[in-house]
Write a protein that holds these residues in place. Structure first.
Motif, PDB file in Angstrom:
ATOM      1  N   PRO A 268       0.822  -1.208   0.000  1.00  0.00           N
ATOM      2  CA  PRO A 268       0.000   0.000   0.000  1.00  0.00           C
ATOM      3  C   PRO A 268       0.868   1.275   0.000  1.00  0.00           C
ATOM      4  O   PRO A 268       2.021   1.235   0.443  1.00  0.00           O
ATOM      5  CB  PRO A 268      -0.796  -0.119   1.299  1.00  0.00           C
ATOM      6  CG  PRO A 268       0.104  -0.886   2.213  1.00  0.00           C
ATOM      7  CD  PRO A 268       0.834  -1.873   1.325  1.00  0.00           C
ATOM      8  N   VAL A 269       0.280   2.389  -0.484  1.00  0.00           N
ATOM      9  CA  VAL A 269       1.009   3.653  -0.578  1.00  0.00           C
ATOM     10  C   VAL A 269       0.158   4.780   0.003  1.00  0.00           C
ATOM     11  O   VAL A 269      -1.032   4.609   0.295  1.00  0.00           O
ATOM     12  CB  VAL A 269       1.367   3.985  -2.043  1.00  0.00           C
ATOM     13  CG1 VAL A 269       2.323   2.971  -2.626  1.00  0.00           C
ATOM     14  CG2 VAL A 269       0.105   4.122  -2.881  1.00  0.00           C
ATOM     15  N   VAL A 270       0.819   5.914   0.131  1.00  0.00           N
ATOM     16  CA  VAL A 270       0.170   7.162   0.560  1.00  0.00           C
ATOM     17  C   VAL A 270       0.318   8.168  -0.567  1.00  0.00           C
ATOM     18  O   VAL A 270       1.406   8.289  -1.149  1.00  0.00           O
ATOM     19  CB  VAL A 270       0.809   7.727   1.846  1.00  0.00           C
ATOM     20  CG1 VAL A 270       0.205   9.077   2.206  1.00  0.00           C
ATOM     21  CG2 VAL A 270       0.654   6.745   2.990  1.00  0.00           C
ATOM     22  N   VAL A 271      -0.745   8.867  -0.890  1.00  0.00           N
ATOM     23  CA  VAL A 271      -0.698   9.940  -1.878  1.00  0.00           C
ATOM     24  C   VAL A 271      -1.084  11.244  -1.169  1.00  0.00           C
ATOM     25  O   VAL A 271      -2.124  11.298  -0.500  1.00  0.00           O
ATOM     26  CB  VAL A 271      -1.657   9.666  -3.061  1.00  0.00           C
ATOM     27  CG1 VAL A 271      -1.719  10.883  -3.982  1.00  0.00           C
ATOM     28  CG2 VAL A 271      -1.210   8.439  -3.835  1.00  0.00           C
ATOM     29  N   VAL A 282      -4.497  14.302   2.099  1.00  0.00           N
ATOM     30  CA  VAL A 282      -3.690  13.110   2.373  1.00  0.00           C
ATOM     31  C   VAL A 282      -4.580  11.871   2.290  1.00  0.00           C
ATOM     32  O   VAL A 282      -5.615  11.780   2.952  1.00  0.00           O
ATOM     33  CB  VAL A 282      -3.032  13.194   3.763  1.00  0.00           C
ATOM     34  CG1 VAL A 282      -2.224  11.926   4.042  1.00  0.00           C
ATOM     35  CG2 VAL A 282      -2.138  14.424   3.853  1.00  0.00           C
ATOM     36  N   CYS A 283      -4.188  10.928   1.466  1.00  0.00           N
ATOM     37  CA  CYS A 283      -4.938   9.676   1.293  1.00  0.00           C
ATOM     38  C   CYS A 283      -4.029   8.512   1.681  1.00  0.00           C
ATOM     39  O   CYS A 283      -2.941   8.340   1.106  1.00  0.00           O
ATOM     40  CB  CYS A 283      -5.418   9.532  -0.145  1.00  0.00           C
ATOM     41  SG  CYS A 283      -6.498  10.877  -0.692  1.00  0.00           S
ATOM     42  N   LEU A 284      -4.483   7.711   2.635  1.00  0.00           N
ATOM     43  CA  LEU A 284      -3.640   6.664   3.219  1.00  0.00           C
ATOM     44  C   LEU A 284      -4.073   5.256   2.789  1.00  0.00           C
ATOM     45  O   LEU A 284      -5.210   5.050   2.355  1.00  0.00           O
ATOM     46  CB  LEU A 284      -3.695   6.763   4.748  1.00  0.00           C
ATOM     47  CG  LEU A 284      -3.357   8.117   5.389  1.00  0.00           C
ATOM     48  CD1 LEU A 284      -3.593   8.052   6.886  1.00  0.00           C
ATOM     49  CD2 LEU A 284      -1.926   8.509   5.079  1.00  0.00           C
ATOM     50  N   ASP A 285      -3.146   4.341   2.943  1.00  0.00           N
ATOM     51  CA  ASP A 285      -3.419   2.905   2.794  1.00  0.00           C
ATOM     52  C   ASP A 285      -4.125   2.587   1.472  1.00  0.00           C
ATOM     53  O   ASP A 285      -5.166   1.931   1.440  1.00  0.00           O
ATOM     54  CB  ASP A 285      -4.252   2.437   3.986  1.00  0.00           C
ATOM     55  CG  ASP A 285      -4.241   0.904   4.108  1.00  0.00           C
ATOM     56  OD1 ASP A 285      -3.394   0.270   3.430  1.00  0.00           O
ATOM     57  OD2 ASP A 285      -5.084   0.357   4.842  1.00  0.00           O
ATOM     58  N   LEU A 286      -3.526   3.092   0.375  1.00  0.00           N
ATOM     59  CA  LEU A 286      -4.099   2.844  -0.957  1.00  0.00           C
ATOM     60  C   LEU A 286      -3.575   1.500  -1.470  1.00  0.00           C
ATOM     61  O   LEU A 286      -2.360   1.294  -1.609  1.00  0.00           O
ATOM     62  CB  LEU A 286      -3.716   3.974  -1.910  1.00  0.00           C
ATOM     63  CG  LEU A 286      -4.071   5.394  -1.409  1.00  0.00           C
ATOM     64  CD1 LEU A 286      -3.593   6.458  -2.395  1.00  0.00           C
ATOM     65  CD2 LEU A 286      -5.561   5.535  -1.157  1.00  0.00           C
ATOM     66  N   GLN A 287      -4.511   0.592  -1.794  1.00  0.00           N
ATOM     67  CA  GLN A 287      -4.149  -0.802  -2.065  1.00  0.00           C
ATOM     68  C   GLN A 287      -4.004  -1.135  -3.544  1.00  0.00           C
ATOM     69  O   GLN A 287      -3.419  -2.164  -3.892  1.00  0.00           O
ATOM     70  CB  GLN A 287      -5.195  -1.727  -1.440  1.00  0.00           C
ATOM     71  CG  GLN A 287      -5.332  -1.598   0.065  1.00  0.00           C
ATOM     72  CD  GLN A 287      -4.150  -2.192   0.815  1.00  0.00           C
ATOM     73  OE1 GLN A 287      -3.366  -2.975   0.242  1.00  0.00           O
ATOM     74  NE2 GLN A 287      -3.992  -1.834   2.076  1.00  0.00           N
ATOM     75  N   ASP A 288      -4.549  -0.267  -4.446  1.00  0.00           N
ATOM     76  CA  ASP A 288      -4.502  -0.620  -5.873  1.00  0.00           C
ATOM     77  C   ASP A 288      -4.533   0.642  -6.721  1.00  0.00           C
ATOM     78  O   ASP A 288      -4.646   1.768  -6.205  1.00  0.00           O
ATOM     79  CB  ASP A 288      -5.658  -1.546  -6.229  1.00  0.00           C
ATOM     80  CG  ASP A 288      -7.008  -1.000  -5.773  1.00  0.00           C
ATOM     81  OD1 ASP A 288      -7.193   0.244  -5.790  1.00  0.00           O
ATOM     82  OD2 ASP A 288      -7.863  -1.811  -5.380  1.00  0.00           O
ATOM     83  N   ASP A 289      -4.458   0.433  -8.038  1.00  0.00           N
ATOM     84  CA  ASP A 289      -4.434   1.564  -8.973  1.00  0.00           C
ATOM     85  C   ASP A 289      -5.697   2.399  -8.879  1.00  0.00           C
ATOM     86  O   ASP A 289      -5.656   3.635  -8.994  1.00  0.00           O
ATOM     87  CB  ASP A 289      -4.258   1.061 -10.406  1.00  0.00           C
ATOM     88  CG  ASP A 289      -2.832   0.600 -10.689  1.00  0.00           C
ATOM     89  OD1 ASP A 289      -1.994   0.702  -9.765  1.00  0.00           O
ATOM     90  OD2 ASP A 289      -2.560   0.136 -11.808  1.00  0.00           O
ATOM     91  N   ALA A 290      -6.851   1.751  -8.709  1.00  0.00           N
ATOM     92  CA  ALA A 290      -8.116   2.487  -8.653  1.00  0.00           C
ATOM     93  C   ALA A 290      -8.124   3.467  -7.479  1.00  0.00           C
ATOM     94  O   ALA A 290      -8.553   4.626  -7.593  1.00  0.00           O
ATOM     95  CB  ALA A 290      -9.283   1.505  -8.560  1.00  0.00           C
ATOM     96  N   ALA A 291      -7.621   3.006  -6.336  1.00  0.00           N
ATOM     97  CA  ALA A 291      -7.589   3.877  -5.156  1.00  0.00           C
ATOM     98  C   ALA A 291      -6.603   5.025  -5.363  1.00  0.00           C
ATOM     99  O   ALA A 291      -6.862   6.178  -4.980  1.00  0.00           O
ATOM    100  CB  ALA A 291      -7.209   3.055  -3.930  1.00  0.00           C
ATOM    101  N   VAL A 292      -5.468   4.720  -6.018  1.00  0.00           N
ATOM    102  CA  VAL A 292      -4.479   5.768  -6.294  1.00  0.00           C
ATOM    103  C   VAL A 292      -5.046   6.797  -7.260  1.00  0.00           C
ATOM    104  O   VAL A 292      -4.859   8.011  -7.101  1.00  0.00           O
ATOM    105  CB  VAL A 292      -3.179   5.143  -6.841  1.00  0.00           C
ATOM    106  CG1 VAL A 292      -2.243   6.236  -7.360  1.00  0.00           C
ATOM    107  CG2 VAL A 292      -2.492   4.306  -5.773  1.00  0.00           C
ATOM    108  N   GLU A 293      -5.750   6.320  -8.274  1.00  0.00           N
ATOM    109  CA  GLU A 293      -6.323   7.235  -9.267  1.00  0.00           C
ATOM    110  C   GLU A 293      -7.323   8.187  -8.605  1.00  0.00           C
ATOM    111  O   GLU A 293      -7.367   9.381  -8.911  1.00  0.00           O
ATOM    112  CB  GLU A 293      -7.001   6.417 -10.367  1.00  0.00           C
ATOM    113  CG  GLU A 293      -7.502   7.263 -11.516  1.00  0.00           C
ATOM    114  CD  GLU A 293      -8.005   6.414 -12.681  1.00  0.00           C
ATOM    115  OE1 GLU A 293      -8.709   6.956 -13.537  1.00  0.00           O
ATOM    116  OE2 GLU A 293      -7.674   5.203 -12.718  1.00  0.00           O
ATOM    117  N   LYS A 294      -8.114   7.675  -7.701  1.00  0.00           N
ATOM    118  CA  LYS A 294      -9.088   8.524  -7.003  1.00  0.00           C
ATOM    119  C   LYS A 294      -8.382   9.496  -6.064  1.00  0.00           C
ATOM    120  O   LYS A 294      -8.768  10.661  -5.938  1.00  0.00           O
ATOM    121  CB  LYS A 294     -10.040   7.621  -6.215  1.00  0.00           C
ATOM    122  CG  LYS A 294     -11.289   8.322  -5.739  1.00  0.00           C
ATOM    123  CD  LYS A 294     -12.286   7.298  -5.211  1.00  0.00           C
ATOM    124  CE  LYS A 294     -13.589   7.975  -4.869  1.00  0.00           C
ATOM    125  NZ  LYS A 294     -14.591   7.018  -4.355  1.00  0.00           N
TER     126      LYS A 294
END
Length: 961
Positions: A268-271, A282-294
């Motif tokens: 997981p990543v943070v954007v 700040v968006c935390l605990d992003l698990q996939d591309d869809a979450a990162v894109e949002k």
């Protein structure tokens, strides 16, 4: 409920009305501290105390229950209710309500008084303390509106709505928790502060000792360090290079770049935005591309420069470490906004209950922030399998935000004494690497009590200007007094925060005395800031040309970072309008009290005038001094108002009653400045206890013209007393007085001698009868000196005089009558500003007094009226012969001095007197550079002149005022 009083024209509507509003920003005639002053008119309500208004008290206590706890004059809690039921007037009630409204807004105020206005039935002075003047004035206005509504209800007035609007206004202008904490600490150390804008920019200290803060950013915070902290990518790079634990991170600008960076780093990543704050975007605990894109769109919206940070997601608890001056001062664990299920309430209901906590408010107005239910909160709920209508099991924690920021509704738990020493060292090193004096280090780790290098975790951010409220008001745990190290950083123990302030007031002589004091300390190498009726002078440079003897100019001096010694000429107009421009003065000098400005602003007697002038004496602290004129009974009585030590000055001869009083004062260890007769003339002597220290012969002081100017002898005594009190060595006091001359460059407009065509022309500012008596006595002595040196035919004495239009008719007549005793010819002019008088009216009143004195045998033989000041100057010069003595009492001294210099130049060149010459080269003598006060009150004009007309202050390089 309505009160109707029959009148010939029918029922009258009862109404309490505000007639006048004043804001005192320092000590004033009503209080030692800042206060709001409302003058109200009760109208027909003067006939109706509270006991005569059925239901008034009960309704008031229902709407504002806090007033029921006021003690009032009874000295016991709840005593004000007894006053209400026994009967008191609505002005008094409005005072208590205004205080309580401020208390409800978080401004604890308990000082107030209500007094009737003398000679104006139904009018009352309501005076009460305030913390913020905007809130204080608004509280008074709302209190008056409430009084009227309780007497007769107005359908358009809803108190609850108005109260909420008032509280919101108070929240908008209030200092934030961080700034307030620092100011409270500063106040506890007697460090003064000045609010520099409507936000959080504040000056602590005065003059050369001043420091500034904006929230938790200080004067010592480096701009480069703030820039580094604002660039999260650069911060991480620097910390990583120093071997500190940081997450993997990349900076990107596009959606595609964000996706690629997330894949490289690994989910997981943070954007988050590169330059965001308060956890926004700040968006935390992003698990996939869809979450990162949002998350990209959310972070992009909060990024000022459009750059996005993608970093590895570090699991653990969120800790904020506060570092001040390179040392850890507090640690708080931040828990994201959440609710705890009770098994029966929905999430929405639990949020409502949580937000009802009185500690929660909007934004940073209170110690906790209300939880905001938005799309982001709904997403967090959905990730946990809940909606707003879900009923979580009892005891289950339901998050409504992923970040633990207080600004998003989170809470804090104090962990200051739990952190492992290794973690403390890492946080301190991170602050040093960035270069911040006050830094907030955000740690993510499983447990702060164990070394982060072993358990895993990282520094995710370094924040400039970190908030203090999570430390000063933790939800759980003990509060940390972190403002102390911040103030220590700005003002180390033992350092100074105040510059010495000498305040000078009186009816006549205060400008010259102020200049003498400033001249003495300039000789000592001090950077003197001085206010006077001629302007603001900073370190010998005239920076503002205007009448600057009021509180605004005083604050201008105290804000200047060069000033290490302040001399303030204080006028009655400024005291009555705003009070003093500071909280106290180390030394107060009062020259005299004489009839002038009477009949203005409720000041009708000399005793009332003395009460106004005595404000600077009341502002003297216990370790300060009041230098008082023992020859003036009104000034002498001020000794009872001084908390510090009194230093007398006097022209009285040994053996007189005044000197006996002074000698008794000195025998008890007191101080005084007096005159002693010697075989070589009068000697100024400073007495301290049984010691007598000779200072200077009066006839050798240039300002006294061989001792003829007795008023300048008195001014010299006052200046010597003030300088001695301020710690100046005797040699430097002596040197200052010996080198101070009443030339136009050292003392413009005050007894300046200019020789024009072999005639002695004196320029002075004399404008009242008391000053004219002193000036006339000088003319007699000076003429006698000239006669001894010259056996010519008897010289003529010509006087040009004028009075301000806002003086009483009798004062103007008295001025003319006194002048007639000393001059052979009087030319009467008028000020350019007539101050409500018709053209020629003021001059005619002065002439009337002079003619009456002539009829009774006065010296004067001719009275002429030439209204324009410059025309009057030329008229006087036209009739002046060599050897004559001319005294010009002027309004615009620079314009008149320019004319005299021009005449002198042409006379020296052999040109015909009166011929037009070249432009005056000296900027001080150029009438085109004049700035005229917008609200002059003679020698006591206010400094409201610092308005649009003075938007571009004039700087005169070669002026030593």
């Amino acid at each position: 409920m309505a009160v109707e009083v029959p009148t010939p024209s029918g029922p009258a509507r009862p109404e309490l009305r505000i007639v006048e509003t004043r804001v005192y920003r320092g000590p004033n005639v009503w209080s030692y501290q800042q206060a709001i002053h409302l003058v109200v008119d009760l109208g027909i309500l003067e006939q109706y105390p509270t006991v005569a208004l059925p239901g008034f008290t009960d309704r008031l206590l229902e709407l504002v229950p806090g007033v029921g706890r006021h003690s009032c004059s009874t000295g016991r809690k709840g005593g004000f209710v007894d006053r209400l039921r026994d009967g008191t007037w609505l002005g008094h009630v409005a005072e208590h309500v205004a205080l309580q409204l401020q208390t409800m807004a978080g401004h604890d105020q308990r000082r107030g008084k209500t007094r009737s206005v003398k000679g104006r039935p139904g009018h009352y002075n309501i005076v009460y303390g305030y913390t913020d003047e905007t809130v204080g004035v608004a509280a008074g206005r709302l209190a008056v509106r409430l009084m009227n509504d309780l007497v007769e209800h107005d359908e358009a007035f809803d108190f609850e709505t108005e109260l909420n609007a008032f509280l919101r206004q108070a929240e908008r202008v209030a200092f934030g928790p961080s700034t307030a904490a620092i100011l409270e600490e500063a106040a506890s150390r007697d460090i003064p502060f000045i609010r520099l804008n409507n936000a959080s920019l504040v000056q602590l200290g005065q003059g050369v000792y001043a420091q500034r803060i904006r929230a938790t950013m200080t004067s010592k915070t480096g701009a480069l360090a703030v820039d580094i902290a604002g660039d999260k990518d650069l911060t991480t790079t620097l910390l990583g290079a120093a071997g500190l634990p940081v997450p993997k991170q990349e900076a990107v600008r596009t959606l595609q770049g964000t996706l690629e960076a997330a894949r490289r780093i690994g989910f997981p990543v943070v954007v988050k935005p590169l330059d965001g704050n308060h956890g926004r975007g700040v968006c935390l605990d992003l698990q996939d591309d869809a979450a990162v894109e949002k998350a990209f769109d959310i972070a992009k919206a909060e990024s000022k420069r459009g750059t996005i940070i993608v970093e590895s997601f570090v699991t653990g608890r969120d800790y904020r470490c506060l570092i001040v001056g390179g040392r850890m001062q507090a640690i708080a664990e931040r828990v994201p906004a959440h609710v705890v299920g009770d098994g029966s309430s929905t999430v929405a209901q639990l949020v409502e209950v949580t937000n009802s906590d009185p500690r929660r408010g909007v934004g940073h107005e209170k110690v906790l922030t209300k939880i905001k239910v938005d799309d982001a909160a709904r997403e967090v709920l959905a990730g946990q399998g809940y909606t707003l209508e879900s009923v979580p099991p009892e005891g289950e924690m339901v998050k409504l935000a992923l970040t633990g920021n207080m600004s998003t509704g989170g809470i804090s738990i104090d962990r200051t004494f739990d952190a492992h020493p290794d973690n403390v060292e890492i946080a301190e090193e991170a602050a040093r690497m960035v270069g911040l004096d006050v830094a907030g280090i955000d740690f993510i780790c499983p447990d702060i009590t164990f070394p982060v290098r072993e358990t895993g975790g990282a520094i995710c951010e370094v924040n400039a200007a970190p908030g203090f409220r999570m430390h000063t008001h933790p939800t759980v745990g003990e509060p940390q007094f972190i403002a102390k190290p911040v103030v220590d950083l700005l003002f180390p123990p033992g350092s100074q925060s105040r510059v010495p302030i000498v305040a000078v007031t009186g009816t006549n002589g205060k400008t010259t005395t102020s200049r003498m004091i400033a001249h003495i300390f300039k000789g000592l190498g001090r950077k003197v800031g001085m206010t006077s009726t001629d302007g603001v002078v900073i370190d010998e440079r005239l920076v503002i040309k205007a009448d600057a003897s009021g509180p605004r100019s005083a604050r201008m001096v105290l804000q200047n970072p060069r000033v290490d010694f302040a001399v303030m000429e204080v006028a009655r107009g400024g005291i009555l309008r705003e009070g003093l421009g500071y909280d106290r003065n180390d030394i107060a000098v009062v020259t005299n009290i004489a009839p002038d400005h009477l009949g203005m602003r409720g000041i009708d007697t000399l005793r009332q005038l003395a009460d106004v002038k005595a404000v600077i004496v009341e502002a003297v602290p216990r370790n300060g001094f009041a230098v008082l004129n023992a020859d003036d009974p009104h000034v002498r009585n001020m000794r009872r108002r001084c908390s510090g030590e009194v230093i007398w000055f006097s022209l009285a001869e040994p053996g007189s009653e005044t000197r006996e009083m002074i000698d008794d004062h000195c025998r008890r260890g007191g101080r005084a400045v007096v005159l002693e007769a010697t075989d070589r003339g009068e000697m100024i002597v400073i007495k301290h206890g049984r010691r007598s220290m000779q200072l200077a012969w009066t006839h050798l002081l240039p300002s006294t013209f061989g001792g003829a100017a007795r008023f300048n002898v008195a001014n010299s005594l006052a200046a010597a007393g003030a300088a001695f009190a301020a710690g100046a060595p005797l040699h430097d006091i002596r040197q200052g007085l010996r080198t101070f001359a009443t030339t136009y460059y050292l003392s413009p407009g005050r007894l300046n001698l200019i020789e024009v065509g072999n005639a002695d022309v004196f320029l002075d500012y004399c404008h009242n009868a008391a000053g004219m008596k002193e000036l006339g006595a000088f003319v007699d002595r000076y003429a006698e000196q000239k006669a001894r040196k010259n056996d010519h035919a008897r010289m003529s004495r010509i006087g040009m005089i004028g009075a301000a239009g806002d003086r009483r008719d009798d004062d103007m007549r008295e001025l003319g009558a006194v002048a007639a005793q000393y001059f052979d010819v009087i030319v009467i002019r008028e000020d350019e500003r007539l101050r409500g008088r018709a053209t020629g009216e003021t001059a005619e009143l002065v002439a009337e007094g002079a003619r009456q004195a002539m009829a009774e045998g006065a010296r004067c033989r001719q009275v002429e009226i030439v209204l324009d000041e410059l025309d009057a100057t030329r008229h006087v010069l036209a009739r002046t012969n060599p050897g004559d003595l001319v005294v010009m009492c002027v309004d615009k001294h620079a314009m008149v001095a320019a004319e005299l210099e021009e005449r002198t130049k042409h006379a020296q060149a052999g040109a015909r007197v009166g011929q037009k010459g070249d432009a005056v080269s000296d900027p001080d003598l150029d009438p085109n550079t004049l700035t005229v006060s917008a609200e002059a009150e003679g020698s006591e004009a206010s400094d409201e002149a610092l308005t649009a007309a003075d938007a571009e202050p004039e700087t005169v390089d070669d002026t030593a005022v």
